[in-house]
Design an enzyme around this catalytic site. Structure first.
Site, PDB file in Angstrom:
ATOM      1  N   ASN A 111       0.807  -1.220   0.000  1.00 39.40           N
ATOM      2  CA  ASN A 111       0.000   0.000   0.000  1.00 39.40           C
ATOM      3  C   ASN A 111       0.841   1.270   0.000  1.00 39.40           C
ATOM      4  O   ASN A 111       0.424   2.281  -0.563  1.00 39.40           O
ATOM      5  CB  ASN A 111      -0.920   0.004   1.226  1.00 39.40           C
ATOM      6  N   SER A 160      -3.297  -0.078  -6.318  1.00 44.74           N
ATOM      7  CA  SER A 160      -3.077   0.649  -7.562  1.00 44.74           C
ATOM      8  C   SER A 160      -3.827   1.980  -7.502  1.00 44.74           C
ATOM      9  O   SER A 160      -3.921   2.613  -6.449  1.00 44.74           O
ATOM     10  CB  SER A 160      -3.547  -0.216  -8.736  1.00 44.74           C
ATOM     11  N   SER A 161      -4.396   2.394  -8.605  1.00 45.16           N
ATOM     12  CA  SER A 161      -5.150   3.652  -8.668  1.00 45.16           C
ATOM     13  C   SER A 161      -6.007   3.649  -9.911  1.00 45.16           C
ATOM     14  O   SER A 161      -5.623   3.088 -10.952  1.00 45.16           O
ATOM     15  CB  SER A 161      -4.203   4.845  -8.707  1.00 45.16           C
ATOM     16  N   TYR A 175       2.996   9.679 -11.606  1.00 47.56           N
ATOM     17  CA  TYR A 175       2.344   8.842 -10.593  1.00 47.56           C
ATOM     18  C   TYR A 175       1.507   7.755 -11.251  1.00 47.56           C
ATOM     19  O   TYR A 175       1.572   6.578 -10.879  1.00 47.56           O
ATOM     20  CB  TYR A 175       1.466   9.713  -9.699  1.00 47.56           C
ATOM     21  N   LYS A 179       1.626   3.329 -11.201  1.00 47.01           N
ATOM     22  CA  LYS A 179       0.538   2.395 -10.909  1.00 47.01           C
ATOM     23  C   LYS A 179       0.296   1.443 -12.082  1.00 47.01           C
ATOM     24  O   LYS A 179      -0.083   0.283 -11.894  1.00 47.01           O
ATOM     25  CB  LYS A 179      -0.737   3.173 -10.554  1.00 47.01           C
TER      26      LYS A 179
END
Length: 270
Positions: A111, A160-161, A175, A179
């Site tokens: 995380n 992830s995102s 960023y 991910k």
């Protein structure tokens, strides 16, 4: 019924338990970046389900100890380990700290991460290298050096995102790239660890109400409303919304899900 986190015995109402089931009793989990935000939500949820949780922190020891204290106050078991990620030999140092408290691992939640990056016209090589070191290199080598500790039938869950699948915030391109790399790691690692019965999945949050999103949500009068409008549900997510998805994947109920990218954005990609 509420479940005693150490024995799995029903002791009260499900409302009091906050959704705990005892499904992870006897298992050990490691949550990197577990002291705050989404990580804290995950650590507390896994503990409510019976796991003993290693709460990793990079620099905020106070927050990690508060998370451990909250878990213990609720009847769970946890310990804090502090190692700054993104530095040489960080994974080895993390496992050395972990080994002082436990002799094996069942659930690894990667995380910890740097939650933003400067736009392409402003980012320098040092910042670029740093965000990749923390968000991609660290999870890779935490798994690499943890293979002998991770028990057969275990779980690896990478956070992830939604930005890995949408360009809604193109100013955060570096960023988002990290991910995307993490998702490829998830996919291929699921094949590597599958013969051992270990599942590997990515969970992708959308906009979650944490200190990391405070400026976005509270920096302008309409920040919260604009963020909520992105979700099909018309809401801003909470750490618990993500933690519940992670808890499912960590449990026996999630045994047949692996190599997957799980959308936990509240419908923000629809």
């Amino acid at each position: 019924m509420r479940t005693d986190l150490r024995t799995g015995t029903p002791t009260g109402t499900s409302e009091e338990a906050g959704g705990g089931t005892g499904a992870l009793t006897g298992r050990t989990a490691l949550v990197t970046g577990g002291g705050r935000g989404i990580g804290r939500g995950i650590a507390e949820r896994l503990a409510r389900d019976g796991a003993r949780v290693a709460v990793h922190y990079g620099s905020n020891e106070t927050a990690a100890k508060e998370t451990v204290a909250a878990i213990e106050a609720a009847g769970g078991s946890a310990f804090a380990i502090g190692v700054e990620l993104g530095r040489p030999d960080d994974a080895e140092a993390l496992w050395e700290a972990f080994d002082r408290h436990a002799d094996g691992l069942d659930i690894l939640v990667n995380n910890a991460g740097i939650g933003t990056a400067s736009p392409i016209e402003a980012i320098g090589e040092q910042e670029y290298d740093r965000v990749f070191a923390v968000n991609v290199k660290a999870p890779f080598f935490i798994v690499r050096h943890g293979l002998g500790r991770l028990r057969d039938g275990g779980r690896v869950i990478n956070i992830s995102s939604g930005l890995a699948r949408t360009a809604v915030m193109p100013d955060k391109v570096a960023y988002a790239m990290t991910k995307g790399a993490l998702d490829v790691f998830t996919r291929d690692l699921s094949k590597v660890l599958g013969p051992r019965g270990i599942t590997v999945n990515s969970v992708a949050p959308g906009i979650i109400d944490t200190d990391n999103t405070a400026e976005l949500l509270h920096g302008t009068p309409d920040g919260w409303a604009r963020a909520a409008a992105i979700s099909a549900l018309g809401k801003v997510g909470s750490p618990a919304d993500v933690a519940d998805v992670v808890a499912f994947l960590a449990s026996d109920a999630g045994r047949w899900v692996t190599g997957s990218w799980v959308d936990a954005t509240g419908g923000s990609l629809t």
